[in-house]
Scaffold this motif. Structure first.
Motif, PDB file in Angstrom:
ATOM      1  N   ALA A  98       0.825  -1.212   0.000  1.00 25.55           N
ATOM      2  CA  ALA A  98       0.000   0.000   0.000  1.00 25.55           C
ATOM      3  C   ALA A  98       0.858   1.261   0.000  1.00 25.55           C
ATOM      4  CB  ALA A  98      -0.931  -0.006   1.211  1.00 25.55           C
ATOM      5  N   THR A  99       1.996   1.216   0.687  1.00 22.64           N
ATOM      6  CA  THR A  99       2.890   2.376   0.700  1.00 22.64           C
ATOM      7  C   THR A  99       3.437   2.651  -0.694  1.00 22.64           C
ATOM      8  OG1 THR A  99       3.541   1.919   2.998  1.00 22.64           O
ATOM      9  CG2 THR A  99       4.977   3.364   1.707  1.00 22.64           C
ATOM     10  N   ALA A 100       3.867   1.592  -1.371  1.00 19.19           N
ATOM     11  CA  ALA A 100       4.389   1.746  -2.737  1.00 19.19           C
ATOM     12  C   ALA A 100       3.322   2.264  -3.695  1.00 19.19           C
ATOM     13  CB  ALA A 100       4.928   0.407  -3.233  1.00 19.19           C
ATOM     14  N   ALA A 101       2.043   1.976  -3.405  1.00 26.82           N
ATOM     15  CA  ALA A 101       0.951   2.420  -4.268  1.00 26.82           C
ATOM     16  C   ALA A 101       0.496   3.840  -3.947  1.00 26.82           C
ATOM     17  CB  ALA A 101      -0.232   1.466  -4.146  1.00 26.82           C
ATOM     18  N   GLY A 102       1.094   4.450  -2.903  1.00 25.88           N
ATOM     19  CA  GLY A 102       0.798   5.831  -2.591  1.00 25.88           C
ATOM     20  C   GLY A 102      -0.353   6.052  -1.634  1.00 25.88           C
ATOM     21  N   PHE A 103      -0.778   5.014  -0.896  1.00 24.34           N
ATOM     22  CA  PHE A 103      -1.859   5.177   0.081  1.00 24.34           C
ATOM     23  C   PHE A 103      -1.340   5.934   1.305  1.00 24.34           C
ATOM     24  CE2 PHE A 103      -3.549   1.662  -2.382  1.00 24.34           C
ATOM     25  CZ  PHE A 103      -4.915   1.902  -2.384  1.00 24.34           C
ATOM     26  N   SER A 104      -2.189   6.774   1.891  1.00 21.10           N
ATOM     27  CA  SER A 104      -1.834   7.506   3.111  1.00 21.10           C
ATOM     28  C   SER A 104      -1.866   6.561   4.311  1.00 21.10           C
ATOM     29  CB  SER A 104      -2.813   8.651   3.333  1.00 21.10           C
ATOM     30  OG  SER A 104      -4.104   8.134   3.654  1.00 21.10           O
ATOM     31  N   PRO A 105      -1.244   6.958   5.441  1.00 22.49           N
ATOM     32  CA  PRO A 105      -1.298   6.105   6.637  1.00 22.49           C
ATOM     33  C   PRO A 105      -2.725   5.772   7.074  1.00 22.49           C
ATOM     34  CG  PRO A 105       0.406   7.745   6.896  1.00 22.49           C
ATOM     35  CD  PRO A 105      -0.318   8.079   5.622  1.00 22.49           C
ATOM     36  N   MET A 106      -3.639   6.747   7.035  1.00 18.12           N
ATOM     37  CA  MET A 106      -5.022   6.459   7.430  1.00 18.12           C
ATOM     38  C   MET A 106      -5.692   5.503   6.454  1.00 18.12           C
ATOM     39  SD  MET A 106      -6.604  10.028   8.951  1.00 18.12           S
ATOM     40  CE  MET A 106      -8.199   9.247   9.225  1.00 18.12           C
ATOM     41  N   ALA A 107      -5.355   5.632   5.161  1.00 15.93           N
ATOM     42  CA  ALA A 107      -5.922   4.722   4.161  1.00 15.93           C
ATOM     43  C   ALA A 107      -5.422   3.302   4.387  1.00 15.93           C
ATOM     44  CB  ALA A 107      -5.554   5.192   2.762  1.00 15.93           C
ATOM     45  N   ILE A 108      -4.156   3.168   4.757  1.00 16.46           N
ATOM     46  CA  ILE A 108      -3.588   1.840   5.033  1.00 16.46           C
ATOM     47  C   ILE A 108      -4.249   1.246   6.279  1.00 16.46           C
ATOM     48  CG2 ILE A 108      -1.485   0.580   5.640  1.00 16.46           C
ATOM     49  CD1 ILE A 108       0.078   2.629   3.995  1.00 16.46           C
ATOM     50  N   ALA A 109      -4.520   2.110   7.280  1.00 16.94           N
ATOM     51  CA  ALA A 109      -5.226   1.640   8.484  1.00 16.94           C
ATOM     52  C   ALA A 109      -6.614   1.125   8.123  1.00 16.94           C
ATOM     53  CB  ALA A 109      -5.326   2.771   9.510  1.00 16.94           C
ATOM     54  N   VAL A 110      -7.292   1.816   7.205  1.00 19.06           N
ATOM     55  CA  VAL A 110      -8.608   1.359   6.746  1.00 19.06           C
ATOM     56  C   VAL A 110      -8.494  -0.004   6.078  1.00 19.06           C
ATOM     57  CG1 VAL A 110     -10.487   1.777   5.117  1.00 19.06           C
ATOM     58  CG2 VAL A 110      -9.583   3.654   6.475  1.00 19.06           C
ATOM     59  N   LEU A 111      -7.492  -0.181   5.215  1.00 19.24           N
ATOM     60  CA  LEU A 111      -7.323  -1.446   4.502  1.00 19.24           C
ATOM     61  C   LEU A 111      -7.055  -2.589   5.471  1.00 19.24           C
ATOM     62  CD1 LEU A 111      -5.145  -0.283   1.458  1.00 19.24           C
ATOM     63  CD2 LEU A 111      -7.515  -1.094   1.380  1.00 19.24           C
ATOM     64  N   ILE A 112      -6.145  -2.370   6.413  1.00 21.58           N
ATOM     65  CA  ILE A 112      -5.783  -3.425   7.363  1.00 21.58           C
ATOM     66  C   ILE A 112      -6.954  -3.730   8.295  1.00 21.58           C
ATOM     67  CG2 ILE A 112      -4.280  -4.033   9.301  1.00 21.58           C
ATOM     68  CD1 ILE A 112      -2.094  -2.353   7.970  1.00 21.58           C
ATOM     69  N   GLY A 113      -7.573  -2.666   8.835  1.00 26.98           N
ATOM     70  CA  GLY A 113      -8.686  -2.860   9.766  1.00 26.98           C
ATOM     71  C   GLY A 113      -9.893  -3.489   9.108  1.00 26.98           C
TER      72      GLY A 113
END
Length: 439
Positions: free
Chosen positions: A366-381
């Motif tokens: 997700a980081t390599a794809a440019g997602f923000s930290p909050m967006a990554i939290a949404v994906l994981i959660g």
């Protein structure tokens, strides 16, 4: 066979067997064995990995057995009779009010009074007669219970919610992304709102019609549940001692964050304070094990299944194989990540246990794809939350079934898992998907 297909095939086998009404515990064991054999593990190694991994669920399993004993001890004192009588008078057979009260009580069990599913065997069986009299569809009750068991820990950072959101924050930090707990809370509001929408649809549209359970043949032997006692409730000394034991158990659980210690404290005090006579210990524990033992064993086997999948490397292989598809816009990338997460968490059946597995794989992609930290939290959660609703191995579905199937007329798969999957996992997936792109 390529490793990435192992987790897909094994989860499909478990799902198909469960839908065919094969015992959930057997379905999980067969799926785990299948995954191990497909990966080339010898029978000895497979059994070794499976049994060793079961230890990971020992704490949870022991908690449920002790909570079962504690629940039986509380019911033995008769204090629940007063509560049930009050509840029956207050709701007066109004279906909407009944379901609303169940949602509230289940929600409180996750955050304010974190007893998790232990309240279900105490509260629900005495209300079954009322449900049947007004022809309330038990699938609506199952949906209400699962919502209350799940939505609060997704959205509210208290009790189990604090633990869940803390796991997301800590595992993101361990994988190189620092994020505040408050940001995780904000991020998880979206999938929680998706659940709320699913609940509204289930209660007002899908299961609004009456259902006559007198026409349904029991699929299993009814549990030994006592008839509802309508004699006047009189508050006695043992009821005061029971309240003290409950408060002490909750205090210990909150302070130590250990359900085992909380349940054990409550049980010991119930006998020391003579709320339950000492000679009844054997009967109380036997009935508690009978009530919660199957759930405990299913959670143990689910941990064994998760261990086998990790040993084979199939989970990581699935994500790595999927990463080759992750080219293009963020919406497609998020869709693939959540779809992979759905497969993994449906098989393992726990939101809390799969977060560490998913974070290791999701953060770099997700980081390599440019997602923000909050967006990554949404994906994981969101991916983790998909494991609780609809999974045959989840305590959020096993608990409601344990309370609603006392007469053998509520099927775990078709009356709990399928309704909760349709009404919760689908909106959670959609809300999490679009929120991760917008943040």
């Amino acid at each position: 066979m390529e490793l990435q297909y192992i987790v897909i095939i094994s989860v499909l086998i478990m799902t198909i067997l469960s839908l065919l009404k094969v015992n959930v515990l057997l379905a999980i064991v067969i799926s785990a064995m299948t995954a191990g054999f497909m990966a080339g593990l010898s029978f000895g190694d497979l059994v070794g990995v499976f049994t060793e991994s079961m230890a990971g669920g020992a704490n949870t399993a022991l908690s449920y057995v002790l909570l079962g004993g504690f629940a039986i001890a509380i019911a033995f004192t008769g204090i629940t009779k007063g509560f049930v009588q009050f509840l029956r008078r207050a709701i007066k057979g109004r279906r909407g009010v009944i379901l609303g009260v169940i949602v509230i009580i289940a929600s409180l069990s996750q955050n304010v009074i974190p007893v998790h599913i232990a309240f279900i065997p105490i509260l629900i069986p005495p209300l079954i007669a009322l449900f049947d009299r007004i022809q309330l569809d038990r699938r609506a009750v199952a949906t209400a219970l699962t919502f209350g068991l799940k939505a609060p820990y997704i959205m509210v950072p208290l009790g189990f919610g604090l633990i869940f959101q803390g796991i997301i924050r800590d595992n993101m930090s361990e994988n190189g992304i620092d994020i505040a707990l408050s940001d995780v809370t904000l991020a998880m509001l979206a999938p929680g709102l998706g659940m709320a929408l699913g609940l509204i649809i289930a209660l007002t549209i899908t299961y609004r019609k009456k259902r006559d359970y007198s026409q349904i043949e029991p699929e299993s032997e009814p549990s030994s549940i006592e008839e509802v006692d309508d004699s006047p409730f009189v508050f006695e000394r043992k009821h005061l001692m029971t309240i003290i034991a409950i408060i002490a158990a909750l205090a210990v659980q909150i302070i130590t964050e250990e359900m085992v210690l909380g349940a054990l404290t409550g049980l010991i005090l119930m006998f020391l304070l003579v709320a339950v006579p000492y000679r009844q210990i054997e009967d109380v524990m036997s009935r508690g094990i009978s009530m919660m033992g199957m759930i405990a064993f299913i959670m143990l086997t689910a941990s064994g299944f998760a261990g086998v999948l990790e040993e084979t490397g199939s989970v990581e292989a699935l994500v790595n194989a999927s990463s080759g598809l992750l080219e293009g816009n963020q919406l497609f990338i998020a869709f693939i990540l959540l779809l992979v997460g759905l497969v993994i968490t449906m098989g393992i059946g726990t939101s809390f246990g799969t977060i560490p597995i998913l974070a290791v794989l999701y953060v770099p992609i997700a980081t390599a794809a440019g997602f923000s930290p909050m967006a990554i939290a949404v994906l994981i959660g969101t991916a983790g939350a998909l494991g609780d609703a609809g999974s045959p191995a989840s305590d959020s579905t096993l608990g409601p079934t344990a309370g609603l199937n006392v007469d053998g007329k509520h099927n775990h798969i078709w009356d709990t898992c399928v309704p909760t999957f349709l009404h919760f996992n689908i909106p959670i997936f959609i809300f999490g998907l679009f929120t991760s792109v917008m943040l």
